[in-house]
Enzyme design. Sequence first.
Site, PDB file in Angstrom:
ATOM      1  N   ASP A 152       0.837  -1.194   0.000  1.00  0.00           N
ATOM      2  CA  ASP A 152       0.000   0.000   0.000  1.00  0.00           C
ATOM      3  C   ASP A 152       0.871   1.241   0.000  1.00  0.00           C
ATOM      4  O   ASP A 152       1.877   1.307   0.707  1.00  0.00           O
ATOM      5  CB  ASP A 152      -0.936   0.007   1.221  1.00  0.00           C
ATOM      6  N   SER A 153       0.493   2.226  -0.806  1.00  0.00           N
ATOM      7  CA  SER A 153       1.170   3.511  -0.891  1.00  0.00           C
ATOM      8  C   SER A 153       2.637   3.317  -1.287  1.00  0.00           C
ATOM      9  O   SER A 153       2.914   2.803  -2.362  1.00  0.00           O
ATOM     10  CB  SER A 153       1.013   4.268   0.436  1.00  0.00           C
ATOM     11  N   SER A 154       3.592   3.703  -0.427  1.00  0.00           N
ATOM     12  CA  SER A 154       4.996   3.457  -0.764  1.00  0.00           C
ATOM     13  C   SER A 154       5.282   1.970  -0.867  1.00  0.00           C
ATOM     14  O   SER A 154       6.198   1.550  -1.595  1.00  0.00           O
ATOM     15  CB  SER A 154       5.915   4.106   0.263  1.00  0.00           C
TER      16      SER A 154
END
Length: 307
Positions: A152-154
């Site tokens: 998720d995300s980074s």
Amino acid sequence: MPLHPEIATFLAGLPTPPEGPLDPVAMRAGDEAHVAPPEERLPLHAVEDLTARTASGEVPVRIYTPAEADRHGVLVYFHGGAFFLGSLNTHDHIARSLAKETGLKVVSVGFRLAPEAAFPAGLDDCYAVVRWVAEEGESLAWDGTTLALAGDSSGGNLVAAVAAKAHDDGFDRITHQILYYPSLDLDFDVDRYASLRENAVGYGLETAGLKPFNAFYIDSGADPADPLVSPIKRADLTGLPPALVVTAEYDPMRDEGELYGRRLREAGVEAKVSRYEGAGHGFVQHFSWIPEYHAVFAETRDFLGRS
């Protein structure tokens, strides 16, 4: 649709962020303080902390086994946190939900963080653990079939970068890549994507915060022009594993994720882009208790072919 009312209520109650430079140590401590105690977490057949001895060194991992079985497929999970936040603990609930819903054994990676660990330490740890899973498959009771990546995300950034490294190295065991609202372009010029302007303020993660949050990674040696730092800059996406790219309607980074999905399809890669309406960045981590957003785990299961 408008921002989900429960998300809007939560955001309205947040205190004003303190002024001054970001303090990684204090922010990490604050995140850890909100982790649910073990007795309140989703129960699984087994959860075990191990040290993976890899080409990158010793990397802590947490292994989630959803049910008793002789063999499991494996999903390797990389947590988000702008490369300087997040841990095995802060994202434990995501890993548990992934294991529960998909039926896969989940290996969550405690990779090294910026600024203490310079680029590419964290990326190297993630890639090394994926190779370790394949090499140590017998001891992990891996069934030798599914070896998926999710983040998720980074963490989604790391998924894309690891998939690219594996392809370039001729390591072809990765079967799927799952990217939840990924950060794929660390060039934060607000004119690059419409969502950086459309969702700049008022939805949790704000466009003005992207540079300072990612500065620890960039200042540690991560060049935004490098496709291993900004995977959307990779010129040739052919041959990469099938992808599920999940985006959020009110995320500043929405458009880069959706562009990446389109580019994968144009390169002949099976790719599904799924936008969650009314959601902002981080909804899998913070709002998956809302039924319509918890559905992301069922969508992941279906993408993996385990419905």
